[in-house]
Enzyme design. Structure first.
Site: not given
Length: 254
Positions: A10, A12, A96, A98, A166, A172, A212
């Site tokens: 991904n 992003k 996701h 985010e 996730e 991140g 990560s």
């Protein structure tokens, strides 16, 4: 039946045309296990989807990072599932963290998105995961189950769904769920599917880990029996992504 290892990258909201070409060139030159061992899907930003699709080796596929919840129309800024199909894009990432946290997408909206994307012939990487506060409150499985239930309530065929666990606190941040923590949630999620959907779906659905993941920790994570691959963020922009793809051999040799 063995579940084929799955590695998604991904990207992003990153990249320029030149940077994208360099990453694709690295992937095209990489020596990785064959497609019967590992399925590789690359997810660049929308604007680079045609470029990546045109340049990328044929044994790697491409995914969009999101799509609209229904057919196109007066929805400024959105991209429909039909448009992705028209471009020959086979996969889409939905739910996701985010999108959930930054844009307020609810479990119900994501469930609707998954159902609609599948109805149009797309394959879906459906993301679930808890925040640090939820984990510290021992609510991990409650959160993940609710997110998964919103999908299960709306679909009957899981053939084209990959579930990505996730943990938000590991995305991140450099923090990684330990192999034991990842395995624990993946096992619980598989049990939830067996109880609430079917044992066949629980056995066949791939549950991948994201958060990560690096070239340094991927093999130990891949060795866990219920970790069927990875959804990789930052490391998918680097050469170490090739090492993560190669971690599929941990499964194929076990």
């Amino acid at each position: 039946m063995g579940r084929k290892f799955f590695v998604g990258g991904n990207w992003k909201c990153n990249g320029t045309s030149e940077e994208v070409k360099k990453i694709v060139s690295t992937l095209n030159d990489a020596q990785v296990p064959p497609p019967d061992v590992v399925e590789v899907v690359i997810s660049p930003p929308y604007v680079f989807l045609p470029l990546v699709k045109s340049l990328l080796r044929p044994d790697f596929q491409v995914a969009a990072q999101n799509c609209w919840v229904k057919k196109g129309g007066a929805f400024t800024g959105e991209i429909s599932a039909e448009m992705l199909v028209n471009l020959g894009i086979p996969w889409v990432i939905l739910g996701h963290s985010e999108r959930r946290l930054l844009l307020g997408e609810s479990n119900e909206l994501i469930g609707d998105k998954v159902a609609y994307a599948l109805s149009q012939g797309l394959k879906v990487i459906a993301c679930v995961g808890e925040t640090l506060e939820q984990r510290e409150a021992d609510a991990t499985m409650d959160v993940v189950a609710a997110q998964t239930k919103a999908i299960a309530d709306r679909i009957s065929d899981w053939t084209n769904v990959v579930v990505a666990y996730e943990p938000v606190w590991a995305i991140g941040t450099g923090k990684v769920a330990t192999p034991a923590q990842a395995q624990e949630v993946h096992t619980s999620l598989r049990k939830w599917l067996a109880t609430n959907v079917s044992s066949q779906v629980a056995e066949s659905t791939r549950i991948i880990y994201g958060g990560s993941v690096t070239g340094g920790n991927c093999k130990e994570l891949a060795a866990q029996p219920d970790v069927d691959g990875f959804l990789v963020g930052g490391a998918s922009l680097k050469a170490e992504f090739v090492d993560i793809i190669k971690s599929a051999t941990v499964k194929s040799s076990s």
